[in-house]
Design a protein around this motif. Structure first.
Motif, PDB file in Angstrom:
ATOM      1  N   ALA A 116       3.980   5.715  -5.688  1.00  0.00           N
ATOM      2  CA  ALA A 116       3.899   6.010  -6.985  1.00  0.00           C
ATOM      3  C   ALA A 116       2.817   6.707  -7.494  1.00  0.00           C
ATOM      4  N   ARG A 117       1.704   6.722  -6.849  1.00  0.00           N
ATOM      5  CA  ARG A 117       0.353   7.510  -7.431  1.00  0.00           C
ATOM      6  C   ARG A 117       0.769   8.984  -7.079  1.00  0.00           C
ATOM      7  N   MET A 155       2.416   1.716  -3.630  1.00  0.00           N
ATOM      8  CA  MET A 155       1.514   2.320  -4.272  1.00  0.00           C
ATOM      9  C   MET A 155       0.876   3.865  -4.184  1.00  0.00           C
ATOM     10  N   HIS A 169       3.274   2.058 -12.198  1.00  0.00           N
ATOM     11  CA  HIS A 169       4.105   1.411 -10.870  1.00  0.00           C
ATOM     12  C   HIS A 169       3.183   0.968  -9.929  1.00  0.00           C
ATOM     13  N   ALA A 170       2.153   1.553  -9.598  1.00  0.00           N
ATOM     14  CA  ALA A 170       1.147   1.368  -8.640  1.00  0.00           C
ATOM     15  C   ALA A 170       0.654   0.067  -8.804  1.00  0.00           C
ATOM     16  N   ARG A 171       0.254  -0.071 -10.306  1.00  0.00           N
ATOM     17  CA  ARG A 171      -0.507  -1.426 -10.550  1.00  0.00           C
ATOM     18  C   ARG A 171       0.144  -2.591 -10.646  1.00  0.00           C
ATOM     19  N   SER A 198       5.243  -0.542 -16.406  1.00  0.00           N
ATOM     20  CA  SER A 198       5.716   0.356 -15.302  1.00  0.00           C
ATOM     21  C   SER A 198       6.940   1.040 -15.861  1.00  0.00           C
ATOM     22  N   GLN A 245      -0.294  -3.497  -7.218  1.00  0.00           N
ATOM     23  CA  GLN A 245      -1.662  -3.881  -7.128  1.00  0.00           C
ATOM     24  C   GLN A 245      -2.048  -5.279  -7.351  1.00  0.00           C
ATOM     25  N   GLU A 285       1.031   5.424 -12.576  1.00  0.00           N
ATOM     26  CA  GLU A 285      -0.155   4.689 -12.267  1.00  0.00           C
ATOM     27  C   GLU A 285       0.200   3.074 -12.540  1.00  0.00           C
ATOM     28  N   ASP A 311       0.710  -1.168   0.073  1.00  0.00           N
ATOM     29  CA  ASP A 311      -0.005  -0.028  -0.073  1.00  0.00           C
ATOM     30  C   ASP A 311       0.782   1.091   0.051  1.00  0.00           C
TER      31      ASP A 311
END
Lengths: 429, 429
Positions: A405-406, A402, A413-415, B251, A418, A411, A399
């Motif tokens: 990154a956000r 993420m 990167h976050a995904r 990413s 995720q 995004e 978390d």
């Protein structure tokens, strides 16, 4: 030698960029080697060295012939020096390490030698066997499997090369030797030709064209720093023998007219005695003309109130070589911030380090001791980071990663995090 | 994504030299800062950034104001990331050492932090707090007392700077922050101005003008390497989850259109599945346009016969980031010669390293992992050699040192030793 208060002195330093014409010539030579390969190297050997080069690579038989041409005492001295240099540099070698985390993750740093290193050795009178040892042995200790020497061919020597250079190279673990010099040799090492595979790094001294060529190919390959004129600073109190100080200043001054030799001292008596000794010792020096001009143009005796004030002057000068000839030389060591090599006490004359003791004689010149180091094993190794993240670690920290990154608007990167959390969540459910 | 055999692929790499016009502009900006100092910085801020800069230095009050503008969760995440980065880099730190010889001589190597380091942080959307941490913390761990950040001023933010950048800087131990960007900031760090003292080294990413300026001042100060476009190579077998692989490739691709994302695999099934997943995941990405162009222009799936053959391809590519998603990823670690950071196993997604795990995200790009290393504590330290030669040592080795010096035609070097032997001889006699 001039004597003046340190406060009145400012050292002029210049970074060498070369003239536009020199840069144009270097660029043209490099492009020529890139497009024509060996043929360009042979044509430049003819043009610049006046030598017809058939085989670019020096053969094993030629290296054996070189051994037959050097005398036993030279070989013995070179071998003992090489042993000392090797022993000192072995202590610099570092191992890969791992850091095991409580959550099962492993972080680490891997140390590896470079695969292929090119060593430039100047031709003619500037070809020093000691310099071959100092450049090649750290690479050998690092474990570099391919150490390649290039040197301009002449008509004398063993097949155009000084046999002492060939022997020093063989003793220092050089694995290939090529008869090629100048900017064209740098180009061959950077880009490769039919007979000379490209290297990962180029080290070693050379003339202005070699220096400009190294600067030009920096990025394609790594380079060592661009060497400036040699320098010595002697920090001495009235316990120092003026004859020792003068001799050491002159050993630097004889290198070339651009070399600089500086004494920093709180002792007016020593200042006067050293100035007289320099004049006296100069008289009988074979390279008197060079040393005299160097001393006149770039030699100076700087007087300071105390040795502590002298240390501050030294740190501003950031000398390549520093000698401390004082009652308790180690007393000042902690305060020395900028110096390539530090020689302590009356018996640590600079030539001890130039040839024999073990530490490297390739040192940061021109004030770059502020940020550069003596040539060492690290210069021939590279590091890789290792990250082995555990399932627990990503569950615990996903978390936060993420969110960072956000915040940066990345995004995808976050995904990438995720999608793992989701799949692991499903696996858990 | 294109799928092709690895043998059919050749990566084009270019070293960035800039156009002649760009180099001329950079040189002119640098010379202007050298001669006009702060006035030049203010005038360039007006011209290039459209901002009137009164105080160049960011005040303590402004940094406190920045803290009030960032939310708690950001601050907590940044602090935890900073702790991890600090902990990893602490392990890189090295100590000075001594080697005591039987003859009473002492050889050694001193490790010291640089005194003053400049960190360039780009402005606008390319300003990443994570990058501030990654560049500043190794300097902080090295013990650099003066860590100076420069960043171009805007009209928004806290006094023209993104408050998240200011907070990241404060958390990472940055000691001074200046509102100045572009080639003019590099010039100020290299040569100093009335309000910005010169630094010993400049690190951090920037646009082409910043890169050319760093190349220009290299030698006056040290610089880090010139960063190229970001790259990832994923080496994976059929145990890898195609969704993970695709997400990780994307990413990297979202960074910029020049970024390259490459999968190397012996599994035809994985190759097909990843290609399909990339298309699927691309659809909903906010930075789809950038990622799609990057994948189309620089993305490729390379098929190989075995993972071992894949490792050889990886070593040729020398990627900035390498992920190994295979049954036993550590099995291949020893064979990886060239890679900036190596991510092992299914949970070691690259963003883990970009933001949080601890190893540095400033990595060698453009194939320079052949000879360069991740940013680390060594980049902010320098070494000095120490030589304390004993009387016994010079008595024993003096003759050999003189022989080597005389062989090289450097008589003054020999005499610096001889004068000591003579005097000691007299003392003995």
């Amino acid at each position: 030698m001039k004597i003046m208060p340190a406060g009145a002195f400012a050292l002029e330093r210049q970074v060498v960029y070369g003239s536009e014409e020199q840069n144009r010539r270097v660029k043209s030579i490099i492009e020529h080697v890139r497009s024509e390969g060996d043929a360009a190297l042979r044509s430049f050997a003819q043009e610049f060295d006046g030598v017809t080069v058939d085989q670019l690579r020096v053969s094993e038989a030629e290296i054996q012939a070189a051994y037959a041409r050097v005398d036993e005492s030279f070989l013995a001295a070179i071998r003992e020096a090489a042993d000392n240099i090797r022993r000192f540099h072995e202590k610099q070698k570092r191992t890969s390490w791992m850091d095991l985390q409580a959550d099962g993750s492993i972080l680490g740093q891997i140390m590896r030698p470079l695969r292929r290193v090119g060593l430039y050795v100047p031709g003619g009178k500037a070809a020093y066997p000691s310099s071959v040892l100092m450049n090649a042995i750290p690479a050998q200790v690092a474990g570099v499997p391919e150490i390649v020497m290039v040197t301009p061919p002449a008509t004398a020597g063993v097949a155009g090369i000084d046999p002492h250079i060939l022997v020093a190279a063989a003793e220092a673990g050089v694995s290939e030797i090529y008869r090629v010099g100048g900017a064209q040799a740098v180009a061959a090492l950077a880009y490769g030709t039919e007979s000379i595979p490209a290297a990962d790094k180029i080290v070693g001294p050379g003339n202005i064209y070699v220096a400009l060529a190294k600067r030009y190919v920096f990025g394609v390959v790594d380079i060592d720093s661009i060497a400036g004129p040699s320098e010595i600073v002697v920090l001495a109190d009235d316990t120092a023998d003026p004859a020792y100080v003068a001799a050491d200043l002159l050993s630097q001054a004889e290198h070339d007219e651009m070399a600089s030799a500086i004494l920093v001292t709180p002792s007016a008596a020593l200042a006067k005695a050293v100035a007289a000794e320099v004049d006296r010792q100069l008289e009988s020096l074979p390279r008197r003309a060079i040393a005299e001009k160097s001393i006149r143009d770039n030699g100076v005796i700087l007087t300071v109130a105390t040795l502590e004030a002298g240390v501050r002057v030294v740190n501003q000068l950031a000398p390549e070589h520093l000698e401390i000839l004082a009652a308790d030389p180690f007393q000042h060591l902690s305060a020395i911030e900028n110096a390539g090599a530090i020689f302590l006490g009356p018996y640590s004359s600079e030539p001890v380090g130039d040839y024999f003791a073990g530490p490297n004689h390739v040192l940061p010149t021109n004030g770059t001791a502020r940020f550069s180091s003596p040539l060492n094993v690290d210069h021939f190794m590279k590091k890789s980071s290792v990250i082995y993240y555990s399932k627990e670690a990503i569950q615990q920290n996903g978390d936060k990663i993420m969110a960072l990154a956000r915040h940066e608007g990345l995004e995808a990167h976050a995904r990438a995090i995720q999608i793992r959390l989701q799949k692991e969540g499903i696996a858990r459910g």
